[in-house]
Design an enzyme around this catalytic site. Structure first.
Site, PDB file in Angstrom:
ATOM      1  CB  SER A   1      -9.844   2.462   2.887  1.00 42.17           C
ATOM      2  OG  SER A   1      -9.037   1.303   2.879  1.00 42.17           O
TER       3      SER A   1
ATOM      4  CB  ILE B   1     -12.591  -2.357  -3.393  1.00 39.49           C
ATOM      5  CG1 ILE B   1     -12.175  -3.393  -2.328  1.00 39.49           C
ATOM      6  CG2 ILE B   1     -12.135  -2.773  -4.783  1.00 39.49           C
ATOM      7  CD1 ILE B   1     -13.033  -4.628  -2.337  1.00 39.49           C
TER       8      ILE B   1
ATOM      9  CE  LYS C   1     -14.600   4.601   6.301  1.00 37.90           C
ATOM     10  NZ  LYS C   1     -15.331   4.415   5.041  1.00 37.90           N
TER      11      LYS C   1
ATOM     12  CG  HIS D   1      -6.423   2.437  -0.040  1.00 34.02           C
ATOM     13  ND1 HIS D   1      -5.220   2.935  -0.502  1.00 34.02           N
ATOM     14  CD2 HIS D   1      -6.094   1.435   0.825  1.00 34.02           C
ATOM     15  CE1 HIS D   1      -4.228   2.253   0.051  1.00 34.02           C
ATOM     16  NE2 HIS D   1      -4.724   1.335   0.854  1.00 34.02           N
TER      17      HIS D   1
ATOM     18  CB  CYS E   1      -0.938   0.001   1.192  1.00 32.29           C
ATOM     19  SG  CYS E   1      -1.390  -1.650   1.732  1.00 32.29           S
TER      20      CYS E   1
END
Ligand SMILES: [Zn+2]
Lengths: 384, 138
Positions: free
Chosen positions: A209, A211, A330, A334, A85
């Site tokens: 968060s 998809i 959030k 993301h 990430c």
């Protein structure tokens, strides 16, 4: 080391974009960043692209070649950067080091992820590879599960409440209302979060968060080029990067991301700033607990006090230190590899005075991008 | 996981065999070939007893099962399931499922002991992975 500035930004809308593929998203962000910088594709000397997993999400690797090809950057050196990430933030850091070293004068930093071409099960499995697949995932640890383990311990040790966790989500959704590129434009309440489906106790669906598909890109330039090309350069004043154990269970203190502490220390030292001098920050809120841990590890609030601090509104726009004015991971969304680059874009918009209604009137801004459960952390400090 | 990948983990997964550093006495699970504390490379096998305490836990409620996928996790895990980080008596921590236990029994600090169980079932290839789960130690 030479001074480095951001002179161009470009991003796509974030969301579940069924009509778009990885290359079209990357091209839109990349070309817009180049246009925003007032340069031409042929002026770009090097590309750093952050993406977590072309392989698992779209069955495509070798993005180091594919991205510059589709963006129209002919024959340039191009590096695909992967740190789960934190891929986007790390791509930014690598490009920063490149320009600062004097090797190149103009770099494009891209971040992209196309997540929704596969089903939810496959996405969950792909995300779980950011953990130790043999010793964590294989024994039942999902990615939300790892953050839930931290949340449960934070609640136990510091009396943090589920409502305090929820207050992070409520704030970030409120901020995203004024961000046209955000995935969600929906105000939510503490009760909405509390009532949402449990995914891994104490975390619920609205603690997580979403998809997301999306891409973000920025143009970096050396001091000489930046002054020539831009009236509004945003300077990178500090850059830090550190790693920690990939497995959460191997850390002495499960509630401190020591990679973040170390990366932040490097960035603060280089920028000659302290946490109390920072005007706003975009932090890695993949789950609500992650934002609480981040503001502690970055030194904005004492360890254990983040829940109350957030609940009392100190991290809202207009508060003591606005956190995630963009809506954060959030609510902005993301798209894994794009998130670290999109954080830098928010910093630039805020420092240029182009953030509109979500403006924080900041002189400087900090960005914080985490890989996995804390195995990688990247921190940058920007100043106008 | 593929068959060789499972097979070579058998000592660790079945019998909690980790490593002991002869230089600084640090104990590691799973195995490490280099000591994280002192850099020693003469690591020795060390069998952990399998007793410890819950450091933190969660209950995983999102399904990881998909009939089209190679691994049928639902069969092995019985969602929802409890997952914990456990600190072994000898020092190291690991991540494992807690089984045969009601929500009210699940607490930070609770003593647990290792049991040998099926941990995953690989669908079409038919390979079943065994390894450790934990139970409340009454
Ligand atoms: Zn040692």
């Amino acid at each position: 080391m030479r001074k480095v500035a951001v002179i161009g930004i470009g991003m796509t809308k974030f969301g579940q974009l069924w009509k778009r593929d990885l290359t079209s998203l990357s091209v839109e962000a990349g070309v817009n960043a180049v246009r925003d910088a007032g340069i031409h594709q042929k002026d770009v000397e090097v590309l750093y692209g952050g993406t977590m997993s072309g392989g698992l999400f779209i069955n495509q690797e070798h993005l180091g070649s594919m991205l510059p090809d589709y963006m129209g950057f002919k024959n340039i050196p191009s590096v695909r950067v992967e740190a789960a990430c934190a891929s986007g933030g790390l791509a930014l850091r690598q490009a920063y080091i490149d320009i600062a070293s004097g090797m190149h004068d103009i770099a494009v930093v891209g971040g992209v992820e196309k997540m929704t071409d596969i089903g939810t099960y496959s996405i969950t499995k792909a995300l779980a590879t950011a953990a130790d697949t043999v010793n964590e995932s294989n024994f039942g640890a999902t990615f939300p599960g790892l953050y839930a383990l931290m949340a449960k311990l934070h609640m136990h040790k510091y009396k943090t409440t589920e409502e305090q966790l929820a207050s992070v989500a409520v704030k970030n959704h409120l901020n995203a209302l004024d961000n046209p590129n955000a995935q969600f434009h929906k105000k939510i309440s503490i009760q909405d979060v509390m009532d949402s489906a449990k995914i891994a106790d104490p975390l619920k669906l609205l603690d997580a968060s979403p998809i997301t598909d999306g891409a973000a890109a920025i143009v970096l330039a050396s001091e000489k080029k930046a002054k020539k090309l831009s009236d509004t350069p945003v300077w990178i004043k500090g850059s830090g990067h550190a790693t920690d154990t990939i497995s959460l269970h191997d850390r002495d203190d499960l509630l401190t991301l020591s990679a973040t502490v170390s990366a932040a220390k490097q960035a603060y030292l280089q920028a000659r700033l302290q946490p109390k001098n920072i005007d706003m920050a975009e932090v890695h809120d993949c789950f609500t607990i992650a934002e609480l841990l981040a503001i502690e590890d970055l030194g904005f609030v004492k360890k254990g006090k983040s829940g109350k601090f957030t609940e009392e509104g100190y991290t809202k726009i207009g508060g003591k230190i606005p956190i995630n004015p963009s809506g954060g991971l959030k609510a902005k969304g993301h798209p894994i590899g794009a998130s670290g680059v999109a954080q830098a874009i928010e910093a630039v918009l805020q420092l240029r005075g182009d953030a509109g209604k979500r403006s924080t009137n900041s002189e400087n801004a900090l960005t914080h991008n985490v890989g996995g459960s804390g195995g990688t952390s990247v921190v940058h400090i920007f100043e106008r | 996981m593929a068959v060789p990948k499972i097979w070579r983990k058998i000592p660790e997964y079945y019998n909690l065999i980790g490593k002991l550093c002869p230089e600084c006495n640090a104990k590691f699970f799973p195995k490490r070939t280099v000591c994280k504390n002192c850099g020693c490379t003469r690591m020795q096998d060390y069998k952990f007893e399998g007793k410890g305490k819950i450091v933190t836990y969660t209950i995983i409620r999102t399904s990881m099962s998909d009939p089209e996928q190679e691994i049928n996790e639902q069969a092995a895990r019985n969602i929802p399931y409890a997952l914990a980080i456990i600190k072994l008596k000898e020092g190291p921590m690991l991540t494992a499922q807690i089984i045969d236990c009601g929500d009210s029994e699940l607490n930070i600090g609770k003593k647990v002991k290792k049991v040998f169980r099926k941990i995953l079932e690989n669908g079409p290839s038919g390979v079943i992975q065994y390894g450790y789960k934990f139970k409340i130690d009454k």
